[in-house]
Design a protein around this motif. Structure first.
Motif, mmCIF file in Angstrom:
data_model
loop_
_atom_site.group_PDB
_atom_site.id
_atom_site.type_symbol
_atom_site.label_atom_id
_atom_site.label_comp_id
_atom_site.label_asym_id
_atom_site.label_seq_id
_atom_site.Cartn_x
_atom_site.Cartn_y
_atom_site.Cartn_z
ATOM 1 N N PRO A 109 -9.191 11.249 -11.433
ATOM 2 C CA PRO A 109 -9.415 9.968 -10.739
ATOM 3 C C PRO A 109 -8.190 9.472 -9.969
ATOM 4 N N PHE A 110 -7.003 9.746 -10.486
ATOM 5 C CA PHE A 110 -5.791 9.324 -9.779
ATOM 6 C C PHE A 110 -5.669 10.077 -8.454
ATOM 7 N N THR A 111 -6.012 11.370 -8.473
ATOM 8 C CA THR A 111 -5.986 12.155 -7.243
ATOM 9 C C THR A 111 -7.043 11.671 -6.264
ATOM 10 N N THR A 112 -8.205 11.301 -6.772
ATOM 11 C CA THR A 112 -9.264 10.774 -5.908
ATOM 12 C C THR A 112 -8.826 9.479 -5.237
ATOM 13 N N THR A 113 -8.188 8.599 -6.000
ATOM 14 C CA THR A 113 -7.693 7.352 -5.418
ATOM 15 C C THR A 113 -6.671 7.621 -4.326
ATOM 16 N N LEU A 114 -5.780 8.565 -4.570
ATOM 17 C CA LEU A 114 -4.749 8.886 -3.582
ATOM 18 C C LEU A 114 -5.362 9.483 -2.323
ATOM 19 N N ASN A 115 -6.246 10.451 -2.483
ATOM 20 C CA ASN A 115 -6.788 11.171 -1.328
ATOM 21 C C ASN A 115 -7.853 10.393 -0.573
ATOM 22 N N THR A 116 -8.543 9.480 -1.270
ATOM 23 C CA THR A 116 -9.642 8.749 -0.637
ATOM 24 C C THR A 116 -9.224 7.335 -0.238
ATOM 25 N N ASN A 117 -8.932 6.508 -1.217
ATOM 26 C CA ASN A 117 -8.632 5.103 -0.915
ATOM 27 C C ASN A 117 -7.357 4.939 -0.102
ATOM 28 N N LEU A 118 -6.319 5.681 -0.474
ATOM 29 C CA LEU A 118 -5.018 5.497 0.172
ATOM 30 C C LEU A 118 -4.870 6.358 1.421
ATOM 31 N N ASN A 119 -5.184 7.639 1.317
ATOM 32 C CA ASN A 119 -4.952 8.541 2.449
ATOM 33 C C ASN A 119 -6.062 8.522 3.485
ATOM 34 N N VAL A 120 -7.241 8.007 3.146
ATOM 35 C CA VAL A 120 -8.349 7.997 4.102
ATOM 36 C C VAL A 120 -8.673 6.574 4.539
ATOM 37 N N PHE A 121 -9.161 5.746 3.619
ATOM 38 C CA PHE A 121 -9.629 4.417 3.992
ATOM 39 C C PHE A 121 -8.503 3.535 4.527
ATOM 40 N N VAL B 63 0.837 -1.198 0.000
ATOM 41 C CA VAL B 63 0.000 0.000 0.000
ATOM 42 C C VAL B 63 0.872 1.248 0.000
ATOM 43 N N ASP B 64 1.934 1.247 0.794
ATOM 44 C CA ASP B 64 2.852 2.397 0.808
ATOM 45 C C ASP B 64 3.502 2.596 -0.558
ATOM 46 N N ALA B 65 3.856 1.491 -1.221
ATOM 47 C CA ALA B 65 4.457 1.595 -2.550
ATOM 48 C C ALA B 65 3.460 2.168 -3.553
ATOM 49 N N LEU B 66 2.205 1.707 -3.494
ATOM 50 C CA LEU B 66 1.178 2.227 -4.404
ATOM 51 C C LEU B 66 0.935 3.712 -4.156
ATOM 52 N N LYS B 67 0.987 4.118 -2.922
ATOM 53 C CA LYS B 67 0.821 5.541 -2.598
ATOM 54 C C LYS B 67 1.946 6.362 -3.219
ATOM 55 N N GLN B 68 3.168 5.872 -3.147
ATOM 56 C CA GLN B 68 4.296 6.576 -3.747
ATOM 57 C C GLN B 68 4.162 6.638 -5.267
#
Length: 360
Positions: free
Chosen positions: A226-238, A119-124
């Motif tokens: 959509p890439f920003t949404t994935t970063l801010n929602t799925n990765l940084n929130v959920f 997950v950390d790698a995907l966030k990067q």
């Protein structure tokens, strides 16, 4: 200076008895103290410590300051300054306590730790790509920074010449090429083949510039957003919230276990140096029913939080949304370069023909 010296004397006189009692208490807890409590320090020694403390506050360099530095360096061996060895004892205690707490920390499953790394790698990945593709939100990202165009040049578009929609000319590299080519053609005779070629090149450049703007709009809507949404929602929130819940549950479990083993404080002071005190820790068989129930409830909460976090992280990792966004990015760039190829493929033969005519 008299006030500063007075402060040094009062500081040493007031702090020395307190430090002696604190050090004695720590030694008792660590099994280093004798059965008898040591006597308070000699007033004569206290006055020596006051003079040393006063000397260290002196701001005038000289032999006196050198003597003070020597006295401070050797303070550990001076019974009139017992607080300095106490500070070293505090450091040893904190180090040993931190090591003990680390050893007793509940370990996370290896599969869970692996998911966290992925997950950390995907966030990067999202952060690195967006740091570059966010430039597509800036119309002038390829506009020459040192190029100086007048207001008249920017307000006059090639549309005036080629019957396109009138509008303010964008600040892109291709549009700048088109404006330069059109302005250059006006400097020549209308019958000059080079003037004709420059006009055609100006039209082609503006068309390529418009294709580039269309590419940018597609990348903004189909990749950046959509890439920003994935970063801010799925990765940084959920994912982050689920992992934080696991960490909180683990801390709660460790705290409950520690209180059951070491009492209300949750920890015992470790032995540092000196003889080890005989310590009989209660085993699981000696736990009360209330303690067992509290530990089991904390374990259930920890297991539940871990399972939930595993599910959330797997959903984040297994979703095809990131690949879909990348495919849209590639498609937008492909359409742009394909359009540019078609435009220049039509332009090249025309300019070649003008060159042949001029040579003949």
């Amino acid at each position: 200076m008299d006030k500063i010296q007075g402060f040094g004397k009062n500081f040493a006189a007031n702090f020395t008895p307190f430090a002696a009692r604190s050090q004695q208490y720590l030694k008792e807890q660590l099994g280093q103290a004798d059965d008898k409590v040591s006597n308070p320090p000699d007033p004569a020694l206290t006055s020596v410590s006051a003079e040393a403390a006063t000397a260290t506050f002196s701001s005038t360099p000289g032999p006196s300051s050198t003597t003070a530095l020597h006295d401070t360096t050797n303070a550990q061996s001076n019974p009139g300054l017992p607080f300095l060895p106490g500070l070293f004892a505090h450091s040893d205690i904190l180090f040993a306590l931190r090591r003990k707490l680390t050893e007793n920390k509940t370990q996370l499953p290896a599969d869970y730790i692996e998911l966290e790394k992925r997950v950390d790698a995907l966030k990067q990945v999202h952060q690195k790509l967006l740091a570059v593709t966010s430039q597509f939100n800036n119309e002038a990202y390829d506009y020459p920074p040192n190029l100086k165009e007048s207001v008249l040049d920017l307000s006059r578009t090639i549309a005036e010449k080629v019957q396109l929609l009138p509008k303010a000319s964008p600040k892109t590299f291709n549009h700048a090429l088109g404006r330069a080519a059109l302005a250059s053609s006006h400097l020549l005779e209308h019958s000059d083949p080079l003037a004709t070629a420059l006009e055609k090149y100006a039209l082609a450049s503006e068309q390529v510039g418009e294709a580039r703007l269309q590419q940018d709009r597609l990348i903004q809507t189909r990749f950046n957003q959509p890439f920003t949404t994935t970063l801010n929602t799925n990765l940084n929130v959920f994912a982050t919230k689920a992992r934080r819940n696991v960490e909180n549950a683990r801390l709660t479990l460790d705290s409950v276990k520690s209180r059951a083993k070491n009492g209300p404080l949750g920890f015992g002071l470790p032995n540092v140096g000196g003889q080890k005190k005989s310590e009989v820790l209660p085993s699981d068989d000696h736990l009360t029913e209330e303690q067992r129930a509290e530990i089991e409830a904390a374990e259930d909460e920890f297991i539940g939080a871990t399972e939930e976090a595993v599910g959330v992280m797997k959903n984040v990792l297994d979703t095809p949304e990131s690949l879909r966004n990348l495919a849209d990015l590639v498609q937008a760039q492909l359409e742009y370069h394909k359009k540019a190829y078609e435009i220049y493929s039509e332009l090249a033969p025309l300019i070649d023909g003008l060159q042949v005519e001029q040579e003949v």
